[in-house]
Scaffold this active site. Structure first.
Site, PDB file in Angstrom:
ATOM      1  N   ASN A  61       0.176 -29.430  33.985  1.00 13.18           N
ATOM      2  CA  ASN A  61       0.508 -30.833  34.264  1.00 13.18           C
ATOM      3  C   ASN A  61       0.089 -31.714  33.097  1.00 13.18           C
ATOM      4  O   ASN A  61      -0.953 -31.497  32.478  1.00 13.18           O
ATOM      5  CB  ASN A  61      -0.084 -31.310  35.601  1.00 13.18           C
ATOM      6  CG  ASN A  61      -1.586 -31.169  35.712  1.00 13.18           C
ATOM      7  OD1 ASN A  61      -2.179 -30.281  35.115  1.00 13.18           O
ATOM      8  ND2 ASN A  61      -2.210 -32.028  36.496  1.00 13.18           N
ATOM      9  N   GLU A  63      -0.356 -35.663  32.237  1.00 14.00           N
ATOM     10  CA  GLU A  63      -0.399 -36.998  32.837  1.00 14.00           C
ATOM     11  C   GLU A  63      -0.237 -38.078  31.768  1.00 14.00           C
ATOM     12  O   GLU A  63      -0.227 -37.795  30.565  1.00 14.00           O
ATOM     13  CB  GLU A  63      -1.715 -37.154  33.612  1.00 14.00           C
ATOM     14  CG  GLU A  63      -1.791 -36.158  34.760  1.00 14.00           C
ATOM     15  CD  GLU A  63      -3.016 -36.325  35.643  1.00 14.00           C
ATOM     16  OE1 GLU A  63      -3.957 -37.056  35.268  1.00 14.00           O
ATOM     17  OE2 GLU A  63      -3.021 -35.703  36.735  1.00 14.00           O
ATOM     18  N   CYS A  72       4.449 -32.682  36.537  1.00 14.81           N
ATOM     19  CA  CYS A  72       3.718 -31.566  37.153  1.00 14.81           C
ATOM     20  C   CYS A  72       3.873 -30.293  36.319  1.00 14.81           C
ATOM     21  O   CYS A  72       4.837 -30.137  35.556  1.00 14.81           O
ATOM     22  CB  CYS A  72       4.279 -31.268  38.548  1.00 14.81           C
ATOM     23  SG  CYS A  72       4.078 -32.591  39.733  1.00 14.81           S
ATOM     24  N   GLU A  74       4.747 -27.344  37.309  1.00 13.17           N
ATOM     25  CA  GLU A  74       5.936 -26.553  37.651  1.00 13.17           C
ATOM     26  C   GLU A  74       7.149 -27.012  36.852  1.00 13.17           C
ATOM     27  O   GLU A  74       7.872 -26.197  36.275  1.00 13.17           O
ATOM     28  CB  GLU A  74       6.260 -26.685  39.150  1.00 13.17           C
ATOM     29  CG  GLU A  74       5.227 -26.082  40.078  1.00 13.17           C
ATOM     30  CD  GLU A  74       4.112 -27.056  40.472  1.00 13.17           C
ATOM     31  OE1 GLU A  74       3.760 -27.939  39.660  1.00 13.17           O
ATOM     32  OE2 GLU A  74       3.594 -26.926  41.590  1.00 13.17           O
ATOM     33  N   CYS A 112       4.963 -30.178  44.778  1.00 15.62           N
ATOM     34  CA  CYS A 112       5.455 -31.440  45.348  1.00 15.62           C
ATOM     35  C   CYS A 112       6.964 -31.351  45.598  1.00 15.62           C
ATOM     36  O   CYS A 112       7.645 -30.427  45.126  1.00 15.62           O
ATOM     37  CB  CYS A 112       5.128 -32.616  44.430  1.00 15.62           C
ATOM     38  SG  CYS A 112       6.225 -32.778  43.012  1.00 15.62           S
ATOM     39  N   CYS A 115       9.281 -31.224  42.469  1.00 14.17           N
ATOM     40  CA  CYS A 115       9.292 -29.901  41.823  1.00 14.17           C
ATOM     41  C   CYS A 115      10.133 -28.926  42.635  1.00 14.17           C
ATOM     42  O   CYS A 115      10.887 -28.133  42.073  1.00 14.17           O
ATOM     43  CB  CYS A 115       7.876 -29.372  41.655  1.00 14.17           C
ATOM     44  SG  CYS A 115       7.002 -30.203  40.317  1.00 14.17           S
TER      45      CYS A 115
HETATM   46  N1  THU Z   1       0.439 -31.554  40.292  1.00 13.41           N
HETATM   47  C1  THU Z   1       1.067 -30.484  39.725  1.00 13.41           C
HETATM   48  O1  THU Z   1       1.131 -30.352  38.502  1.00 13.41           O
HETATM   49  N2  THU Z   1       1.627 -29.572  40.547  1.00 13.41           N
HETATM   50  C2  THU Z   1       1.488 -29.570  41.909  1.00 13.41           C
HETATM   51  O2  THU Z   1       1.961 -28.653  42.549  1.00 13.41           O
HETATM   52  C3  THU Z   1       0.805 -30.670  42.589  1.00 13.41           C
HETATM   53  C4  THU Z   1       0.360 -31.786  41.724  1.00 13.41           C
HETATM   54  C5  THU Z   1      -0.221 -32.496  39.401  1.00 13.41           C
HETATM   55  C6  THU Z   1       0.381 -33.862  39.299  1.00 13.41           C
HETATM   56  C7  THU Z   1      -0.812 -34.671  38.845  1.00 13.41           C
HETATM   57  O3  THU Z   1      -0.962 -34.515  37.440  1.00 13.41           O
HETATM   58  C8  THU Z   1      -1.996 -33.996  39.508  1.00 13.41           C
HETATM   59  O4  THU Z   1      -1.547 -32.693  39.860  1.00 13.41           O
HETATM   60  C9  THU Z   1      -2.502 -34.702  40.755  1.00 13.41           C
HETATM   61  O5  THU Z   1      -1.468 -34.986  41.619  1.00 13.41           O
END
Ligand code: THU
Length: 159
Positions: A61, A63, A72, A74, A112, A115
């Protein structure tokens, strides 16, 4: 009126029940969590995709201070795989995450909705079911295809 029940089969395996190939993919996803850029949530997610020729690509991920601009693990991984190897289908995707204390989650991480939508389209695009592995230290969940993670999903067949 009738009620429709939509059930999805999920196989839960403990770490000692994983095959060598599954273990290798889990290790790649776990390693990818250490390359996460997540200064805001401090939740580090990694994903690893096994492609049709055996290639493994991974991502994490990423940000951003403008929160919705982040992505994310995925989607980072799938978009990277599809950008670099557009001719290769994705056979399996494994996801792992470390919590705000840096520990791998006991529960399998849950992708999520956005994704899931992308995973379904990738599966449709390559006409190849994508096995989903959601890692947790207590159990890893196996779902046969992305579509099962997003029942009653929207796709281009509607227009
Ligand atoms: N996130 C992911 O990368 N994948 C998931 O399956 C759930 C959430 C990330 C998004 C964000 O950077 C952090 O986790 C918190 O939500």
């Amino acid at each position: 009126m009738k009620e429709l029940m939509i059930n999805i089969p999920v196989v839960a395996k403990q770490e000692n029940e994983l095959t060598e190939q599954e273990k290798a993919l889990v290790e790649e996803a776990k390693a990818a969590t250490y390359r996460s850029y997540s200064p805001y949530s401090k939740f580090s997610v990694g994903a690893a995709a096994l492609l049709s020729d055996g290639t493994i690509v991974s991502g994490s991920n990423q940000e951003n201070s403008a929160y919705p601009s982040g992505l994310c693990a995925e989607r980072t991984t799938i978009f990277y795989a599809n950008s670099k190897y557009p001719e290769k289908s994705v056979l399996m995707l494994c996801v792992a995450a470390r919590d705000t204390e840096g520990k791998f989650t006991t529960r399998p991480i849950a992708p999520c909705g956005a994704c899931r939508q992308v995973l379904v389209e990738t599966e449709t695009r390559y006409n190849q079911p994508m096995k989903i592995m959601l890692y947790g230290t207590e159990h890893t969940y196996f779902i046969h295809s992305a579509r099962e993670l997003l029942p009653v999903s929207f796709d281009s067949s509607f227009f």
